[in-house]
Design a protein around this motif. Structure first.
Motif, short mmCIF file in Angstrom:
data_model
loop_
_atom_site.label_atom_id
_atom_site.label_comp_id
_atom_site.label_asym_id
_atom_site.label_seq_id
_atom_site.Cartn_x
_atom_site.Cartn_y
_atom_site.Cartn_z
N VAL A 131 -11.91 18.42 9.90
CA VAL A 131 -11.13 17.18 10.08
C VAL A 131 -10.64 16.67 8.73
O VAL A 131 -9.48 16.26 8.59
CB VAL A 131 -11.97 16.10 10.80
N THR A 132 -11.51 16.69 7.74
CA THR A 132 -11.13 16.23 6.40
C THR A 132 -9.98 17.07 5.85
O THR A 132 -9.02 16.54 5.26
CB THR A 132 -12.33 16.30 5.44
N GLU A 133 -10.07 18.38 6.04
CA GLU A 133 -9.01 19.27 5.56
C GLU A 133 -7.70 19.03 6.31
O GLU A 133 -6.62 19.04 5.69
CB GLU A 133 -9.46 20.72 5.75
N LEU A 134 -7.78 18.82 7.60
CA LEU A 134 -6.57 18.56 8.39
C LEU A 134 -5.92 17.24 7.97
O LEU A 134 -4.68 17.15 7.88
CB LEU A 134 -6.91 18.53 9.88
N LEU A 135 -6.72 16.22 7.71
CA LEU A 135 -6.18 14.92 7.30
C LEU A 135 -5.52 15.01 5.92
O LEU A 135 -4.48 14.39 5.69
CB LEU A 135 -7.28 13.86 7.30
N ALA A 136 -6.12 15.78 5.04
CA ALA A 136 -5.51 15.96 3.71
C ALA A 136 -4.18 16.69 3.83
O ALA A 136 -3.18 16.30 3.19
CB ALA A 136 -6.47 16.74 2.81
N ALA A 137 -4.13 17.72 4.65
CA ALA A 137 -2.88 18.45 4.87
C ALA A 137 -1.84 17.55 5.53
O ALA A 137 -0.66 17.57 5.16
CB ALA A 137 -3.14 19.69 5.72
N ALA A 138 -2.27 16.75 6.50
CA ALA A 138 -1.35 15.87 7.22
C ALA A 138 -0.78 14.81 6.29
O ALA A 138 0.41 14.49 6.35
CB ALA A 138 -2.06 15.22 8.40
N ARG A 139 -1.64 14.24 5.43
CA ARG A 139 -1.13 13.22 4.49
C ARG A 139 -0.08 13.83 3.58
O ARG A 139 0.96 13.20 3.31
CB ARG A 139 -2.27 12.65 3.64
N SER A 140 -0.30 15.03 3.13
CA SER A 140 0.67 15.71 2.27
C SER A 140 1.99 15.94 2.99
O SER A 140 3.07 15.64 2.46
CB SER A 140 0.08 17.03 1.79
N GLN A 144 -4.15 8.07 11.99
CA GLN A 144 -5.39 8.27 11.24
C GLN A 144 -5.12 8.40 9.75
O GLN A 144 -5.86 7.86 8.92
CB GLN A 144 -6.12 9.52 11.74
N VAL A 145 -4.04 9.08 9.40
CA VAL A 145 -3.67 9.23 7.99
C VAL A 145 -3.37 7.86 7.37
O VAL A 145 -3.86 7.53 6.28
CB VAL A 145 -2.44 10.16 7.85
N ILE A 146 -2.58 7.05 8.06
CA ILE A 146 -2.22 5.73 7.55
C ILE A 146 -3.46 4.84 7.45
O ILE A 146 -3.66 4.15 6.44
CB ILE A 146 -1.15 5.09 8.45
N THR A 147 -4.29 4.85 8.47
CA THR A 147 -5.49 4.02 8.48
C THR A 147 -6.43 4.40 7.34
O THR A 147 -6.96 3.53 6.63
CB THR A 147 -6.23 4.16 9.82
N ASP A 148 -6.64 5.70 7.15
CA ASP A 148 -7.52 6.15 6.07
C ASP A 148 -6.98 5.74 4.71
O ASP A 148 -7.73 5.33 3.81
CB ASP A 148 -7.69 7.68 6.11
N TRP A 149 -5.67 5.88 4.53
CA TRP A 149 -5.05 5.52 3.24
C TRP A 149 -5.21 4.03 2.96
O TRP A 149 -5.60 3.64 1.85
CB TRP A 149 -3.58 5.92 3.25
N TYR A 150 -4.95 3.20 3.96
CA TYR A 150 -5.10 1.76 3.76
C TYR A 150 -6.56 1.39 3.53
O TYR A 150 -6.87 0.46 2.78
CB TYR A 150 -4.54 0.99 4.95
N ASP A 151 -7.49 2.10 4.18
CA ASP A 151 -8.91 1.86 3.94
C ASP A 151 -9.25 2.09 2.46
O ASP A 151 -10.00 1.32 1.86
CB ASP A 151 -9.77 2.77 4.82
N GLU A 152 -8.70 3.14 1.90
CA GLU A 152 -8.97 3.48 0.50
C GLU A 152 -8.43 2.41 -0.45
O GLU A 152 -9.16 1.91 -1.31
CB GLU A 152 -8.34 4.83 0.16
#
Length: 247
Positions: A18-27, A66-74
């Motif tokens: 999941v972590t790898e997929l989210l990193a690829a998706a953000r890119s 999920q990508v947007i939410t994770d980025w804003y969380d950071e």
């Protein structure tokens, strides 16, 4: 081997995937935007099959959320942790402005385009999610503004929401300008200029007038210091007294 021992590695492997997929998706979302990005591109970037992506995410919309939410969380967590260590409203305002510009222009220009452009215009289904994330992201500034109003540091005749919009709205114009021109601005210089400009607008009226008076007095004092030597050179002092014709 117990059931727990069998499940734990499987869960760890799934979390890593999941972590790898989210990193690829953000890119991919940062480069292509929401509309142009495809699940196939994300799968290729992650080095898995497209079916694997759908194993973990129902579709592109859910993955982008999920990508947007994770980025804003950071970036929200960075503000929430840093601001309490700073003393005074001016220092916190300067940090918020610079942090926002660095985050969206230097560190996350692709995400900036996604949330400001794609998310609001081309992908309205993401607008509600972005709005929720923005409320958390701007909450630290709202808290600083409320405290500064309470202790009289800033003007008290304006609603907090309007003051918040003054801060983030002015920066949004800089961000849009950068995205449309595809040029990276001098972030440090712009951050200093915006801080000075916004600070002057937030100052209480009496304080602003007093500051103007102090500036006027300082300028006059400086002019007087410059003018005194000039007058001395024009009318030199006679140290030995007047000379008489008989001399």
């Amino acid at each position: 081997m117990t059931a727990l021992q069998r499940v734990t590695p499987r869960r760890a492997k799934s979390q890593l995937r999941v972590t790898e997929l989210l990193a690829a998706a953000r890119s991919v979302f940062s480069e292509q935007g929401f509309q142009r990005a495809t699940m196939a591109q994300i799968a290729e970037r992650a080095g898995v099959s497209e079916a694997t992506v759908f194993t973990y995410f129902a579709g592109k919309r859910e993955l982008c959320i999920q990508v947007i939410t994770d980025w804003y969380d950071e970036i929200s967590a960075e503000l929430e942790q840093a601001l309490p260590r700073l003393q005074g409203f001016h220092a916190r305002l300067a940090f918020i402005i610079r942090h926002h510009l660095v985050t969206l222009l230097a560190d996350g220009s692709g995400m900036c385009a996604l949330v400001l452009g794609e998310g609001r215009v081309n992908a309205p289904e993401l607008s509600e999610v972005i709005g929720e994330c923005m409320r958390r992201y701007t909450a630290p500034l709202m808290d600083c503004l409320a405290q500064a109003q309470a202790d009289g540091t800033i003007r008290q005749d304006m609603p907090l929401r309007l003051l918040r919009d003054l801060v983030y709205g002015s920066m949004e114009h800089v961000l849009w300008d950068s995205m449309s021109s595809q040029k990276s601005p001098a972030i440090d210089a712009i951050a200093e200029q915006l801080t000075a400009l916004i600070w002057s607008a937030l100052m209480p009226r009496d304080a602003a007038l007093e500051a103007l008076h102090r500036f006027r007095d300082d300028v006059q004092a400086a002019l007087n210091r410059v003018d005194t030597p000039a007058r001395s050179r024009t009318h030199p002092t006679r140290r030995n007294g007047p000379r008489h014709a008989a001399d």
